[in-house]
Design a protein around this motif. Sequence first.
Motif, PDB file in Angstrom:
ATOM      1  N   SER B 352       0.706  -1.343   0.046  1.00  0.00           N
ATOM      2  CA  SER B 352      -0.066   0.003   0.134  1.00  0.00           C
ATOM      3  C   SER B 352       0.735   1.392  -0.147  1.00  0.00           C
ATOM      4  O   SER B 352       0.506   2.104  -0.426  1.00  0.00           O
ATOM      5  N   VAL B 353       1.975   1.359   0.809  1.00  0.00           N
ATOM      6  CA  VAL B 353       2.965   2.327   0.925  1.00  0.00           C
ATOM      7  C   VAL B 353       3.443   2.511  -0.568  1.00  0.00           C
ATOM      8  O   VAL B 353       3.582   3.612  -1.129  1.00  0.00           O
ATOM      9  N   MET B 354       3.946   1.400  -1.293  1.00  0.00           N
ATOM     10  CA  MET B 354       4.571   1.503  -2.619  1.00  0.00           C
ATOM     11  C   MET B 354       3.572   1.951  -3.384  1.00  0.00           C
ATOM     12  O   MET B 354       3.801   2.774  -4.398  1.00  0.00           O
ATOM     13  N   HIS B 355       2.235   1.610  -3.349  1.00  0.00           N
ATOM     14  CA  HIS B 355       1.148   1.921  -4.365  1.00  0.00           C
ATOM     15  C   HIS B 355       1.058   3.733  -4.164  1.00  0.00           C
ATOM     16  O   HIS B 355       1.176   4.365  -5.294  1.00  0.00           O
ATOM     17  N   GLY B 356       0.986   4.038  -3.040  1.00  0.00           N
ATOM     18  CA  GLY B 356       0.710   5.576  -2.641  1.00  0.00           C
ATOM     19  C   GLY B 356       2.079   6.417  -3.207  1.00  0.00           C
ATOM     20  O   GLY B 356       2.029   7.467  -3.354  1.00  0.00           O
ATOM     21  N   LEU B 357       3.346   5.737  -3.104  1.00  0.00           N
ATOM     22  CA  LEU B 357       4.499   6.357  -3.537  1.00  0.00           C
ATOM     23  C   LEU B 357       4.921   6.070  -5.031  1.00  0.00           C
ATOM     24  O   LEU B 357       6.108   6.281  -5.326  1.00  0.00           O
ATOM     25  N   HIS B 358       4.249   5.586  -5.757  1.00  0.00           N
ATOM     26  CA  HIS B 358       4.381   5.083  -7.223  1.00  0.00           C
ATOM     27  C   HIS B 358       5.779   4.177  -7.171  1.00  0.00           C
ATOM     28  O   HIS B 358       6.592   4.492  -7.955  1.00  0.00           O
ATOM     29  N   GLY B 359       5.629   3.156  -6.424  1.00  0.00           N
ATOM     30  CA  GLY B 359       6.642   1.954  -6.648  1.00  0.00           C
ATOM     31  C   GLY B 359       8.065   2.228  -5.870  1.00  0.00           C
ATOM     32  O   GLY B 359       8.803   1.633  -6.027  1.00  0.00           O
ATOM     33  N   GLU B 360       7.852   3.396  -4.857  1.00  0.00           N
ATOM     34  CA  GLU B 360       9.169   3.481  -4.216  1.00  0.00           C
ATOM     35  C   GLU B 360       9.458   2.485  -2.985  1.00  0.00           C
ATOM     36  O   GLU B 360       8.274   2.386  -2.407  1.00  0.00           O
ATOM     37  N   THR B 361      10.432   1.899  -3.016  1.00  0.00           N
ATOM     38  CA  THR B 361      10.831   0.937  -1.831  1.00  0.00           C
ATOM     39  C   THR B 361      11.770   1.539  -1.129  1.00  0.00           C
ATOM     40  O   THR B 361      11.907   0.664   0.014  1.00  0.00           O
ATOM     41  N   ASP B 362      12.607   2.392  -1.226  1.00  0.00           N
ATOM     42  CA  ASP B 362      13.651   2.772  -0.427  1.00  0.00           C
ATOM     43  C   ASP B 362      13.099   3.566   0.788  1.00  0.00           C
ATOM     44  O   ASP B 362      12.549   4.643   0.605  1.00  0.00           O
ATOM     45  N   MET B 363      13.233   3.106   1.973  1.00  0.00           N
ATOM     46  CA  MET B 363      12.791   3.584   3.190  1.00  0.00           C
ATOM     47  C   MET B 363      13.319   5.080   3.496  1.00  0.00           C
ATOM     48  O   MET B 363      12.970   5.860   4.090  1.00  0.00           O
ATOM     49  N   THR B 364      14.523   5.239   3.112  1.00  0.00           N
ATOM     50  CA  THR B 364      15.227   6.386   3.066  1.00  0.00           C
ATOM     51  C   THR B 364      14.690   7.606   2.353  1.00  0.00           C
ATOM     52  O   THR B 364      14.928   8.813   2.650  1.00  0.00           O
ATOM     53  N   ARG B 365      13.922   7.055   1.358  1.00  0.00           N
ATOM     54  CA  ARG B 365      13.099   8.314   0.566  1.00  0.00           C
ATOM     55  C   ARG B 365      11.689   8.387   1.224  1.00  0.00           C
ATOM     56  O   ARG B 365      10.733   9.066   0.480  1.00  0.00           O
ATOM     57  N   MET B 366      11.442   7.820   2.189  1.00  0.00           N
ATOM     58  CA  MET B 366       9.796   7.848   2.872  1.00  0.00           C
ATOM     59  C   MET B 366       9.932   8.813   3.913  1.00  0.00           C
ATOM     60  O   MET B 366      10.649  10.163   3.764  1.00  0.00           O
ATOM     61  N   GLY B 367       8.967   8.501   5.055  1.00  0.00           N
ATOM     62  CA  GLY B 367       9.147   9.329   6.192  1.00  0.00           C
ATOM     63  C   GLY B 367       7.797  10.322   6.186  1.00  0.00           C
ATOM     64  O   GLY B 367       7.289  10.569   5.237  1.00  0.00           O
ATOM     65  N   GLY B 368       7.120  10.353   7.267  1.00  0.00           N
ATOM     66  CA  GLY B 368       6.354  11.090   7.604  1.00  0.00           C
ATOM     67  C   GLY B 368       4.858  10.653   7.081  1.00  0.00           C
ATOM     68  O   GLY B 368       3.646  11.497   6.890  1.00  0.00           O
ATOM     69  N   LEU B 369       4.636   9.196   6.450  1.00  0.00           N
ATOM     70  CA  LEU B 369       3.469   8.901   5.710  1.00  0.00           C
ATOM     71  C   LEU B 369       2.351   8.732   6.610  1.00  0.00           C
ATOM     72  O   LEU B 369       1.248   8.490   5.945  1.00  0.00           O
ATOM     73  N   ARG B 370       2.399   8.931   7.767  1.00  0.00           N
ATOM     74  CA  ARG B 370       1.247   8.429   8.788  1.00  0.00           C
ATOM     75  C   ARG B 370       0.112   9.763   8.422  1.00  0.00           C
ATOM     76  O   ARG B 370      -0.960   9.363   8.542  1.00  0.00           O
ATOM     77  N   ARG B 371       0.580  10.856   8.000  1.00  0.00           N
ATOM     78  CA  ARG B 371      -0.301  12.072   7.694  1.00  0.00           C
ATOM     79  C   ARG B 371      -1.221  11.649   6.504  1.00  0.00           C
ATOM     80  O   ARG B 371      -2.415  11.891   6.276  1.00  0.00           O
ATOM     81  N   ALA B 372      -0.353  11.133   5.477  1.00  0.00           N
ATOM     82  CA  ALA B 372      -0.954  10.863   4.079  1.00  0.00           C
ATOM     83  C   ALA B 372      -1.738   9.799   4.022  1.00  0.00           C
ATOM     84  O   ALA B 372      -2.618   9.632   3.329  1.00  0.00           O
ATOM     85  N   MET B 373      -1.237   8.750   4.830  1.00  0.00           N
ATOM     86  CA  MET B 373      -1.777   7.392   4.765  1.00  0.00           C
ATOM     87  C   MET B 373      -2.249   6.793   5.904  1.00  0.00           C
ATOM     88  O   MET B 373      -1.474   5.924   6.833  1.00  0.00           O
ATOM     89  N   PRO B 374      -3.335   7.428   6.694  1.00  0.00           N
ATOM     90  CA  PRO B 374      -3.441   6.967   8.254  1.00  0.00           C
ATOM     91  C   PRO B 374      -3.728   5.669   8.232  1.00  0.00           C
ATOM     92  O   PRO B 374      -3.488   5.048   9.085  1.00  0.00           O
ATOM     93  N   TRP B 375      -4.797   4.920   7.319  1.00  0.00           N
ATOM     94  CA  TRP B 375      -5.159   3.645   7.342  1.00  0.00           C
ATOM     95  C   TRP B 375      -3.851   2.749   7.223  1.00  0.00           C
ATOM     96  O   TRP B 375      -3.844   1.875   8.167  1.00  0.00           O
ATOM     97  N   THR B 376      -3.002   3.069   6.297  1.00  0.00           N
ATOM     98  CA  THR B 376      -2.222   1.913   6.123  1.00  0.00           C
ATOM     99  C   THR B 376      -1.317   2.021   7.383  1.00  0.00           C
ATOM    100  O   THR B 376      -0.787   1.118   7.867  1.00  0.00           O
ATOM    101  N   ALA B 377      -1.056   3.412   7.930  1.00  0.00           N
ATOM    102  CA  ALA B 377      -0.003   3.514   8.837  1.00  0.00           C
ATOM    103  C   ALA B 377      -0.573   2.504  10.297  1.00  0.00           C
ATOM    104  O   ALA B 377       0.277   2.018  10.989  1.00  0.00           O
ATOM    105  N   VAL B 378      -1.876   2.876  10.595  1.00  0.00           N
ATOM    106  CA  VAL B 378      -2.578   2.116  11.771  1.00  0.00           C
ATOM    107  C   VAL B 378      -2.242   0.665  11.381  1.00  0.00           C
ATOM    108  O   VAL B 378      -1.813  -0.015  12.365  1.00  0.00           O
ATOM    109  N   VAL B 379      -2.721   0.177  10.382  1.00  0.00           N
ATOM    110  CA  VAL B 379      -2.787  -1.371  10.214  1.00  0.00           C
ATOM    111  C   VAL B 379      -1.262  -1.938  10.315  1.00  0.00           C
ATOM    112  O   VAL B 379      -1.032  -3.000  10.718  1.00  0.00           O
ATOM    113  N   MET B 380      -0.413  -1.066   9.460  1.00  0.00           N
ATOM    114  CA  MET B 380       0.942  -1.630   9.684  1.00  0.00           C
ATOM    115  C   MET B 380       1.475  -1.533  10.996  1.00  0.00           C
ATOM    116  O   MET B 380       2.324  -2.425  11.492  1.00  0.00           O
TER     117      MET B 380
END
Lengths: 101, 627
Positions: B352-380
């Motif tokens: 779901s994270v990758m889907h929201g970030l257009h295929g990005e898998t590198d964690m160093t390029r993520m961060g702060g996703l709990r605001r944009a993807m609250p559902w995903t953040a909670v279940v994960m």
Amino acid sequence: MKTPIAYFLIVSAALFTIGTIGVMVRRNALVMFMSIELQLNGVNLALVAFSRMHGDLTGQVITFFSLVVAAAEVVVGLAIIVNVFRRRRSTNVDDLSLLKW
Amino acid sequence: MLRYIWLVPALPLAGFVVNLFAGRRLGRAAGWLASTLMVASLGVAVSIGAELLSRPAGDRVAVQHLFDWIQVGTFRANVDLRVDPLSLTMILVVTAVGSLIHVYSIGYMHDDPRYGRFFAYMNLFCFFMLTLVLAENLLVLYVGWEGVGLCSYLLIGFWFERPSAASAAKKAFVTTRIGDTFMLVGIALVFLRLGSLDFSVVLSPSIAAVQPSGVFTVIALLLFAGAIGKSAQVPLHVWLPDAMEGPTPVSALIHAATMVTAGVYLVVRTHVFFEISGIALAVVIVVGLVTALYAGLCALGQDDIKRVLAYSTISQLGFMFLAAGMRAYAAAMFMLVAHAAYKALLFLSAGSVMHGLHGETDMTRMGGLRRAMPWTAVVMGIGALSLAGVYGFAGYFAKDQILTIASESGRVVGYVLGVLGAFLSVLYIGRLVFLTFFGEPRSDAAREAHESPAVMLGPLVVLAIGAVGLGLLEINIETGRLAVFLGSVLGAFESGAAGPAEAVLVVVSQLLVVGGLAIAWIVYGSGRVDWLALRMRLAGPKRFLKGGMYVDDVYSTALVAPGEAGSAFLAYVFDTDAVDGAVNGVGSLFQRLARTGRRLQTGLVRTYALAFLIGALVLFVYVGSRS
């Protein structure tokens, strides 16, 4: 009194030898052809002579076969020679050496 | 209802056939068709389970004869399906998790040009997996075993346009094949020495009298070699991290929840062999522990979100083998069930994270996703807490039970190493969650992230409920529901009384969980530590862990390089010089002979005539001299 077999064989050998030498030394295809006939007839003579000596007709029968084969061979051979002469204006066999490497 | 066992694998097979031939024409319907059939299969499995539960505990086995397969001399292998508590547990896991992942895939694979084929492969995988767990003899099990390997290959390489995906698929196939070959030898040995392949014959306790225990050791170790390959244990684990090249639902279904657990199922199913042997059980423990620690360490060094989860899966499978090696089969099976729920949840959330970030898998390029993807953040987050083993979550009961058994049976080293492995899992999952969902976005893709559609979030919520609630199944190894249910197949488990009291162990494990999460929070979540600078300073160890402790490099130096050199020698030296040399040599010999020999043909009639003459003379002399 029968003629001794040796006489027949001497004539036969002479015919064959003359024929062989003819094939070897002459270059005219027609003459070579005639020489081959001489050889054939030398052999035929020997066959008939041995047949008589043994009182067995097998040799004479084989001679008939040989004559027939010789006749057929002459037909084919002469036809070839005639055709070669028409094409090349020559019956010299040394000119006809195309079938080599 | 037990007459309809065959429907459980048959429904996905039907889906495969339809989607294979008509998938393109069905368009969007292909996914719904495949998912519907999986749900139907789940329904059949549930009703079979209900019927089995209604029977008395001693009578919970049903074998359905489908058709005669091979009968040669005394060799007999029929296609029979076996339902007992063990296989029922497995088919429920496969069909339940499989259904959820199928539904999720409808959203995840939405834009893929080979949408229909994806679902065809997924259905085929479920068919083979169900065949594997329902098999009544080892040969049918092996068919399923190879079948899931094939589907794994097809699905890892699903995006075969990418060379990395194609080579990862090949690597997975070849690596598991090593274990499978051992396993096939083991199956042959079972028939040779025990005279049958049917579980009802070879797995009866009285089989021990048939052969010396050494035979059982060899059989058990050969079967375990197959399990090592399939379940990605050290030393055949190298394929699983690379298998993350496949689409994420594939990673969740095949490389977390079901196929990789087939090795655990195999060991539990054939535990009779391992117990008679004894030595084999010790080997299982050692391999499990080594793998759990090794993979836990490697997971700490990964930057790719899916590779963290891949190493985590390897590590958790190690725990399952640890449990199986300690004869706590019910604990292994419960860990398998709980892991299927929370690891599938973690993988699908990562998807779901990758889907929201257009295929990005590198964690160093993520961060702060709990605001944009609250559902995903909670279940994960729920999945992560379950994996970490926070009290009350399914993962806690699963992992803690195994550690408790290790302690109570007096295996101090096993317990300490197990606790260390569990602590590592807290660290890496904490790192994953904090890097992904906390802090500030570290790339444009992370800033523009969007939440996934409901068709993807629905299965996530269901799995999250499972990751919490499955703990109810098994609070205790002796009285837990799953343990009692499986007891008719696996025998009762008697835990020892060595080591400290259970309450102490609980406190220890919870302190480690809290400590681990706190460390991960301070380093990666709080923003108080500059972890980018930290990783610069620790570049050496980091590279060591990220490369999987260079096992791949060792293999490529020790095995692949000599293999390639040998192939190159055969292809460019032996083949060109020896094989082609022989062929060309014969050819050129005759060419040379002919070049000389054809000079004999002068074309002059008189030469030939002379040759005749000489030949005739020679013959004449020869014949004359003999008479």
